[in-house]
Scaffold this active site. Structure first.
Site, short mmCIF file in Angstrom:
data_model
loop_
_atom_site.label_atom_id
_atom_site.label_comp_id
_atom_site.label_asym_id
_atom_site.label_seq_id
_atom_site.Cartn_x
_atom_site.Cartn_y
_atom_site.Cartn_z
N TRP A 1 0.82 -1.22 0.00
CA TRP A 1 0.00 0.00 0.00
C TRP A 1 0.85 1.26 0.00
O TRP A 1 1.84 1.36 0.74
CB TRP A 1 -0.88 0.01 1.25
CG TRP A 1 -1.48 1.33 1.57
CD1 TRP A 1 -0.91 2.33 2.32
CD2 TRP A 1 -2.76 1.83 1.16
NE1 TRP A 1 -1.77 3.41 2.40
CE2 TRP A 1 -2.90 3.13 1.71
CE3 TRP A 1 -3.80 1.30 0.38
CZ2 TRP A 1 -4.04 3.91 1.50
CZ3 TRP A 1 -4.92 2.08 0.19
CH2 TRP A 1 -5.04 3.36 0.73
N ASP B 1 0.45 9.11 0.99
CA ASP B 1 1.13 10.40 0.77
C ASP B 1 2.60 10.37 0.33
O ASP B 1 3.39 9.61 0.90
CB ASP B 1 1.16 11.21 2.07
CG ASP B 1 -0.14 11.23 2.82
OD1 ASP B 1 -1.13 10.69 2.32
OD2 ASP B 1 -0.16 11.79 3.93
N TRP C 1 -4.09 0.16 3.94
CA TRP C 1 -3.35 0.99 4.89
C TRP C 1 -3.06 0.20 6.17
O TRP C 1 -3.91 -0.54 6.66
CB TRP C 1 -4.17 2.24 5.23
CG TRP C 1 -3.39 3.23 6.06
CD1 TRP C 1 -2.61 4.25 5.59
CD2 TRP C 1 -3.32 3.30 7.49
NE1 TRP C 1 -2.05 4.93 6.65
CE2 TRP C 1 -2.46 4.38 7.82
CE3 TRP C 1 -3.88 2.54 8.53
CZ2 TRP C 1 -2.16 4.72 9.14
CZ3 TRP C 1 -3.57 2.88 9.84
CH2 TRP C 1 -2.73 3.97 10.14
N GLU D 1 -4.25 18.71 7.33
CA GLU D 1 -3.07 17.85 7.35
C GLU D 1 -2.16 18.18 6.17
O GLU D 1 -2.51 18.98 5.31
CB GLU D 1 -3.47 16.36 7.37
CG GLU D 1 -4.54 15.96 6.39
CD GLU D 1 -5.10 14.55 6.60
OE1 GLU D 1 -4.86 13.93 7.64
OE2 GLU D 1 -5.78 14.05 5.69
N TRP E 1 -8.99 9.12 -0.09
CA TRP E 1 -9.54 8.26 0.97
C TRP E 1 -11.01 7.98 0.73
O TRP E 1 -11.69 8.74 0.04
CB TRP E 1 -9.38 8.96 2.33
CG TRP E 1 -7.96 9.12 2.75
CD1 TRP E 1 -7.25 10.28 2.81
CD2 TRP E 1 -7.06 8.09 3.14
NE1 TRP E 1 -5.96 10.03 3.24
CE2 TRP E 1 -5.82 8.69 3.45
CE3 TRP E 1 -7.17 6.69 3.28
CZ2 TRP E 1 -4.69 7.96 3.88
CZ3 TRP E 1 -6.05 5.97 3.71
CH2 TRP E 1 -4.84 6.61 4.00
C1 FRU Z 1 -3.01 12.04 4.83
C2 FRU Z 1 -2.66 11.31 6.12
C3 FRU Z 1 -1.62 12.09 6.90
C4 FRU Z 1 -0.96 11.04 7.73
C5 FRU Z 1 -0.93 9.87 6.79
C6 FRU Z 1 -0.98 8.54 7.45
O1 FRU Z 1 -3.38 11.24 3.77
O2 FRU Z 1 -3.83 11.11 6.87
O3 FRU Z 1 -2.17 13.15 7.65
O4 FRU Z 1 0.31 11.42 8.18
O5 FRU Z 1 -2.02 10.04 5.90
O6 FRU Z 1 -0.69 7.51 6.56
#
Ligand code: FRU
Length: 469
Positions: free
Chosen positions: A19, A22, A46, A203, A286
């Site tokens: 998987w 980011d 994930w 984020e 997502w």
């Molecule tokens: C964004 C996120 C980030 C986090 C990561 C975890 O897609 O939620 O904020 O660090 O993915 O995989």
């Protein structure tokens, strides 16, 4: 686990197995581009993130390297979440978020910021001072559960970092810290906050200078949609303004969606030796269906094409990196005028670029049926009544469907498009990057035909290349 290669891309970064989400640590170090990414090596879903790692000399051909960091310390035991990289004293420093979920109760989650260092750009060591920014350094109104994704930069002899945060009232905000040595940090201020409609948590921030301006990028969770904008679960946006480093105040006007398609999130930028500001994003979103995961293909996730970011007036434009042109082959040129008709183009490919100018003076609708097969097609067209470019993946194949629209700036009745197809992705650059639309599509093997169509009369000039890496 066996890998199913059906939807694998050739000129985009994808994981060999497992998987990917980011982009992390996107940087230019000792003459090479480095890209890390949120990586779960053990499944196509994930899971506690590691940092996967690839490097490249030209941003098109990438070499896979060993995992850079894994969740193996008390301060990152449930995941090495997103972060960034910077060169300092000839070493490459990574700053990432340690995710701690000791009781599996959401209220007990904690996120802290850590550093790992390398002198060869391949092997990284976490430093003994970790965490370098703990939850004790949060302002009072920030939740310790959502404090993540540090993005570093240097200004003068000071290092700065922006970190994503959630206010106790459940709105997004960005925190600024500064340091002289990347280890000892000081809180400066909360530089930006969302009003309730621009997201519950912010984020993956990025902050950089272009000309006289500062650009703040944030990936905003659960924005309210506004017409054609912000129609995905989460949205990556930018704010243009001026950062006062002393006071930690960022004055800005408005906020803009970066990409108008379906699959573009958590973008991050670097500046390279040519002074180019280059952005790459997770080409995914997502909360949607992922056919490569559902059907056990053994992998999931991809990066967008790297895009050069420039300021035009008071908006950003996004242009595919020029290096991609070195991989063009099998060029083909055609000019066609069609009236209330369609025309099958004489090439088939799943790895191509189409550059086109469509004269739409006398058309109500004109455009392309991309990745067309007996039953499938991805529609990309201009609609005069609505004055929109429309990307319609309702019949694209086995993936999620949906329609996205954006308003182009039509000059002299001409619409200019650059379209990249890479097996399970389509990226559209409208009018020299004034807008982009990015989407995943999952056409079957036979759907590699291309057709143009027009209601009314449209004149198409089309250049097509295969892209072979
Ligand atoms: C964004 C996120 C980030 C986090 C990561 C975890 O897609 O939620 O904020 O660090 O993915 O995989």
């Amino acid at each position: 686990q066996k890998i199913n290669n059906k939807y694998r891309m050739s000129f985009h970064v994808i994981p060999t197995i497992g998987w990917m989400n980011d982009p992390n640590g996107f940087s230019y170090y000792k003459g090479e581009y480095h890209l890390f990414y949120q990586y779960h090596p053990y499944s196509s879903e994930w899971g506690p993130p590691h940092w996967g790692h690839v490097k490249s000399k030209d941003l098109v051909k990438w070499d896979h390297l060993p995992i850079a960091i894994a969740p193996d310390m008390p301060y990152d035991s449930d995941g090495c979440f997103s972060g960034s990289a910077i060169e300092h004293d000839e070493k490459l420093y990574l700053m990432y978020t340690g995710h701690l979920d000791p009781t599996k109760k959401p209220e007990d989650i904690r996120q802290v910021q850590n550093i790992a260092v390398s002198s060869d750009g391949i092997n990284f060591e976490k430093i003994k001072e970790n965490p370098v920014i703990g939850t004790n350094m949060l302002p009072k109104d920030a939740k310790p559960q959502d404090f993540r994704d540090p993005k570093l930069w240097k200004k003068g002899d000071m290092f700065y970092v922006v970190i994503g945060s959630r206010n106790i009232d459940n709105s997004g905000q960005i925190l600024l810290y500064k340091s002289k040595d990347l280890i000892n940090w000081e809180f400066v201020n909360t530089i930006a906050r969302s009003s309730n409609k621009i997201g519950e948590m912010w984020e993956c921030p990025d902050m950089f200078e272009i000309g006289e301006k500062n650009i703040l990028i944030v990936s905003s969770q659960f924005m309210k949609s506004e017409g054609d904008r912000f129609n995905n679960l989460h949205s990556s946006i930018y704010l243009i303004g001026k950062l006062n480093y002393e006071k930690g105040e960022f004055e800005h006007e408005g906020y803009y969606e970066i990409d108008h398609g379906f699959d573009f999130y958590a973008p991050q930028t670097l500046i390279d030796c040519k002074g180019r500001r280059i952005m790459i994003a997770w080409m995914n979103m997502w909360g949607q269906r992922w056919p490569t995961h559902e059907n056990n293909h053994g992998w999931n996730g991809a990066m967008t094409l790297p895009r050069v970011v420039e300021l035009k007036g008071n908006k950003l434009i996004f242009i595919p990196i020029e290096e991609i042109k070195n991989y063009r082959t099998n060029g083909y040129y055609v000019e066609e005028t069609i009236t209330n008709d369609f025309l099958l183009l004489p090439f088939r490919s799943f790895s191509l670029e189409i550059e086109t100018i469509i004269d739409v003076s006398n058309a109500t609708r004109a455009g392309f049926r991309l990745c067309k097969g007996k039953k499938e097609e991805t529609l990309l067209y201009f609609d005069r009544n609505e004055n929109k470019v429309v990307l319609d993946r309702s019949d694209s194949g086995e993936g999620p469907g949906g329609v996205r629209k954006t308003t182009p700036n039509i000059k002299d009745n001409k619409l200019k498009l650059r379209i990249f197809i890479d097996r399970s992705s389509v990226e559209v650059f409208i009018n020299d990057g004034e807008q982009t639309m990015t989407a995943l599509i999952y056409p079957s093997d036979e759907s590699n035909h291309y057709e143009i169509f027009a209601d009314g009369t449209a004149k198409f000039s089309i250049i097509k290349w295969d892209i072979r890496v």
